[in-house]
Structures are given as structure tokens and as C-alpha cells.
Design an enzyme around this catalytic site. Sequence first.
Site, PDB file in Angstrom:
ATOM      1  N   ASP A  57     -15.534  39.255   6.609  1.00 49.02           N
ATOM      2  CA  ASP A  57     -14.898  39.427   5.313  1.00 49.02           C
ATOM      3  C   ASP A  57     -14.829  40.923   5.062  1.00 49.02           C
ATOM      4  O   ASP A  57     -15.582  41.701   5.644  1.00 49.02           O
ATOM      5  CB  ASP A  57     -15.720  38.700   4.242  1.00 49.02           C
ATOM      6  N   ASP A 113      -8.322  42.248   0.028  1.00 50.81           N
ATOM      7  CA  ASP A 113      -7.529  41.593  -1.013  1.00 50.81           C
ATOM      8  C   ASP A 113      -8.238  41.724  -2.360  1.00 50.81           C
ATOM      9  O   ASP A 113      -9.304  42.332  -2.445  1.00 50.81           O
ATOM     10  CB  ASP A 113      -7.263  40.125  -0.650  1.00 50.81           C
ATOM     11  N   CYS A 153     -33.307  12.749   3.698  1.00 47.74           N
ATOM     12  CA  CYS A 153     -32.673  13.265   4.905  1.00 47.74           C
ATOM     13  C   CYS A 153     -33.677  13.135   6.034  1.00 47.74           C
ATOM     14  O   CYS A 153     -34.886  13.266   5.816  1.00 47.74           O
ATOM     15  CB  CYS A 153     -32.317  14.738   4.695  1.00 47.74           C
ATOM     16  N   CYS A 188     -33.199  14.925   9.077  1.00 46.59           N
ATOM     17  CA  CYS A 188     -32.921  15.950  10.078  1.00 46.59           C
ATOM     18  C   CYS A 188     -34.250  16.360  10.713  1.00 46.59           C
ATOM     19  O   CYS A 188     -35.318  16.003  10.216  1.00 46.59           O
ATOM     20  CB  CYS A 188     -32.197  17.142   9.454  1.00 46.59           C
ATOM     21  N   CYS A 231     -36.718  17.877   8.135  1.00 43.01           N
ATOM     22  CA  CYS A 231     -37.265  17.020   7.077  1.00 43.01           C
ATOM     23  C   CYS A 231     -38.172  15.916   7.622  1.00 43.01           C
ATOM     24  O   CYS A 231     -39.118  15.504   6.951  1.00 43.01           O
ATOM     25  CB  CYS A 231     -36.137  16.379   6.279  1.00 43.01           C
TER      26      CYS A 231
HETATM   27 ZN   LIG Z   1     -33.023  17.575   6.266  1.00 38.41          ZN
END
Ligand SMILES: [Zn+2]
Length: 654
Positions: free
Chosen positions: A92, A127, A279, A281, A284
Amino acid sequence: MLQANFHIKSRDGLSRIGEFDTLHGKVSTPTLMPVIDPINPNIIPIPNIIELGANIIITNAYLLYKNENVRNFVLDKGLHDYLSYEGPIMTDSGAFQLMSYGSVEVTNKVITKFQEDINVDIGVFLDVPVAHGTNDELKEAVKKTIERAKEHILNRNQQKETQWVGPLQGGKNLDAFKQCSSFMKTQPFEIHAIGSVVPLMENYDYLSVVKLIEMTKKIIPINRPIHLFGAGHPMLFALACYLGIDLFDSAAYVLFAKKRRYLSTFGTYLLEDLDYFPCSCKFCSDTSPKDVRSWENNDITKFLANHNLAVSFQELGLIKQTIKDGRLFNLVLKRSMSHPRLAEAVQYLTKTEMSNNLEPFTSLSYPKARFFSHPWSLSDPMVIRYKERLLSRFQPFKEIAVLRPYSYSLPSDLSTHNFYIDPVFGLIPEEWKPIYPLLQNEAYFSTDYNFDENYIKKFILTFKEKFTHIYTFGVDKNSSYYKSIELDSIPSGSPISDNEKLRSILSYQFGINSFEKLPTFIFEFSRKTNRMKNFSTTNGIPWGVIRAHDNLIIPQTDLIKWLHSYMQYPNGRVIVENDVESFVSDGKSVFCKFVKDTDKKLRIGDEVIIVNSNDDLLGTGTLNYSPQEISFFTKGIAVKTRKRKDLQIKKFKK
Ligand SMILES: [Zn+2]
């Protein structure tokens, strides 16, 4: 500038799984570009970010430039060396800092050259985004952005392979946004980014975000990937992808983590408020909110950042699978329950105009059954398309039509056209019932009592001259539109024959309304489903195969020739450049760039006739891009050609 060569691999309406080239490798979309801290070591090391699913990262050119030591290093060794990462990188320009702090110590020209010099793959000029502006301020920002774009293009180094983003500013001022987009579409940009949406999302103004994406997709050429700048919350991904967004970026995974916020597709949780992790994942599943709260601050932030990214890529994986299955809208519906303002935005998608926008990009069939689990599903582009086709393409063979609910059984010897009154599709003639998705769908609506009365009236008005009688059974008999008689008084006779059924499918599929010189066929039926499998002439010449998954016809050589003779040019045709004739005849697929023109009524999944500009028959195949897209794309396969040794070039000149 390196060409992005963006092409589509799968799609569901405007949503798409695609791929484009950069100098440092291919980028698969839709994807999320995690924001990398350009100065301090990133909270999650880049190799771990890649492992979580990223295939492109984004960092900030302005911050790299501002730090003298870093600036000298990247100018000397390049950005990839500095980050020890050889994949695609976007930068950016500092426009966000301009929005946040009001000024930056760099010019548009300098930051353009700097991005080229450090070999970024995708860059942005300086921009002018506006966070919370009046209409006039937004208009002014667009004016400046356009001036800066012109200056930037003049100052580009044409020898460099940097790809450039054309930012779309104007925010909530739709006139200004339109002006900006209309300018950018004519300029040499490979990618476009919708800017200034962060303030909208902070105010939960998802409806305005939807309107900006809708306008973008109408204006910007469809072969350019679209980036929703600053959108990093997984709750919004499904909706944005559904509308055709290809790229997201996320600073959110870190920014939220630092504020002890845990992202989920159902909204954001404060770590303090969580008793359970919604969750599983790899981060977690190892621990609990209570445990995490007892850790050192830095470890907590790291944990949350890791989870936040993991859940984001998990959502993108699910989005891609639902695109392949044609079920992204079901996921969008599910996500719309996460926040009332998101539901408001999703309801906006159900207006007829939106379905009409999506319809040309929606395939004829998908590998899985279509699910209709919410009243909003009734605006499915497939439903809109089907209802239109029944009114415009249906050809009666009998004089009497009978409309009745599924539960109302009819004698098998009626010499009538029998229609089911269907809660999703309005009316379905029995002979069209096996066609996708008329059979291949699940709807929760009660099949007996829900029906679209207006559509049935429209059908009766359209066909009242073509039938001597239209009788309706088993629904509201008080309505003056429905004439019902005793079933016994309908004369019995020969029901619709297999040859008439086949002709009816030809009408549905190819829009055929006259069957001159079409022979009488004999049919082979599937032992498992009892449906038509293929058909040939009485002397054994095969004319067609029925596709098992959607019950549409794959024409064989004689039917191809018949269609070519009886469908008026350019109906049913894809017209290719003369110099690829021999490739097509050899059964090689047709790339978009070799297509001269296409019948605009064709849809993805249609069996098409491939011809040259003299209308000489070259081959057939399945359409893989919509006619509205083909002229924009170069690399993608427009038609997957079928090998036909018995079709020779120009042999069938009319
Ligand atoms: Zn997670």
C-alpha cells in the site's frame, strides 16, 4: 506491466475461484492478504502465515520508505530479500496513513518509483481515501485521486513488471464512486481496490458496502480481480465473495488480537467473555479461554492473532467449496444471521434486479442438489431463469393443460400436458421435471399449499391461445383464474410420448420451436432411474446422449448438423477466429481470446456449436465462460471442445 492473466476455475453467479500471475508466482483467489509489519518483526512470522493458507502478503511502502535504514536496505536488496519471502507481495502507498493522520511525507511520484525500485509485485499509487466525509469532500477526494492516477501513469517505468491497482474512491457518495470507477476502468490497471470501506464496516453499514460492490461489478471489466480494501473480518467474506470480490486484506487479525478480540464467522468476542472456544483450529483445540487468560500479554496477542488468521482462511476454504457446489448463497444466508445489519444487506440481494445481474453468470447445473431453505432463496438466479424459460420456450403438443400440486395424482392415460404446481419454481411440466435443478433440489416449503399465484396467472395469460383448456386442480377454486372441471370429463387418449418429451427438452435447452425433419427416435432408459439415457434413429444411428447429472442433451454428429441447420445464426453458436479452425476440428479446447462472438443467450454449461465467421460447422463442446465474460478474458477456456472425428472443417457448408 506484467499481465495478470486472471482466469476463472469455478463459479457460482458472480462469485469465482480464480488465479492470476505475478512476478513472484500465481495467486489463487478468493484470498486474504495478511498485513505484515514492515518495520518490526511481525507478530506471526511469514512462514507461519503461509502455512495458515496465505499465498500473497501485503505491507506498507510508505512506512518502508520513511525509515531511512530500511529504505536503504530494500532499495539495495529488494523487498523480497528484506522480508526473506519469495512469494507475491502487494504494498500500500501510504494513502491509509494519509486518511488517518492527514498528511504523509512523500509524493505520488516518489512512492510510485520506490515501489518499482524495491520490486513489489502489486503496488498502489498515492490515492486519496476519505474516512468520514461529506458528499462534497468525497467528490473532492475522487477528483484528486483521478489527478493522481494520471500523474502516476505518466511516471511509471514501462520496463518494470510491477502490476498496479486502480483504487475506487468515493465511498458512500455513489455518484462520486461511479465517476471514479468509470475513469479507472479505462486506465491500464490490472487490479482494482474498493477504498474507504473501513468506516462503513465500523458502523455496520454493510448495505452501503454491498451497493459499492454492486456498482463496481457493473462498471469494472470482469477480468480484473477486485480487492475490498480493509475488509478483514471473516463474517463478511461470504457475502463479499458472493458479489464477486476476489481479494481481502487483513490487519484485523493483529489489531483485534491486541484488543483481546477473538474473530469468528458469527461475530467478534472479547477474550474475557468467552467460556468456550467456538473453533477447533490447531491453536484453539489445545487450550481453553481460561488458560489463555492466564498467559503473558504477548503470548495472548500471538495466540489471538494466530486463531484470527486461521479462522479467516478456514472460512475462505469453505467459501471455495460452496462456490464449486453452487451453494455459496446458503452460506451467505447462514452468515446473515450473525448481525441484523448483515441480514439487511443480504435481503437487498434478493431484489429482482440483483438476480437478473447474477443470472448470466450462473451455470446451468452444479454437481450437488440446489438447496432452498429460506424465503430469500426464491430469488435464486436459477429460479428466475427457469420461470422465464417456461414462458418463452415451452411448446405444447397437446390441447389441454392440467395444473395440480404434487399430492394430486392423475390417471396415466390423460391426453394432456401435466404440470406440477411447485413452491419454488411456480409450474413444472412433467417432461421437464428431470432437468437440473427442477428435480435436483431440496426445499423446505410445504409442497401443497405454497404456490406463486401471480406466476400461475402469468402462465395462463401467456398460454391461453396455445391450449384449448387449462384446468387447475387441488388449489383455491374460488379464484376466477382457475377453471376446474371433474377429472372424469377430460377425455382419455395417448399421453405425452417419449419423442414429444425429447422435443420438449430440446425446446428448453436450445430454444427450438419447430422440429422439421427431426426423425423419430428410439430410446434407451437407465435401469436405475428409469430416465432417458440416449436416443438413436430407428436404423441405429446415435443422435444424442442425456447428461445424467442434469438431464440435458449432448448432441451427437447428426443432431449437431440438424441444430446447425435449423437454429438461425448466431443462435446456439460460438464463433471463433478463422486461424484456430483446425485446432477446434482436432478437438482442442477454445480459449477466450480466440472467440469472435457468442450467442448472448447461451449459459455456462450449455452444449454449443462452434463455427467460423462463415458459419461453417467446426465442432461442439460445453460452454465454460458466460458470453458476457468471454470478450474480456484471454487465458481461460471458453469452450471445452468434444472430440468429433466425423465433423470435418467446412464439410457442412450450407
Ligand atoms: Zn481457533
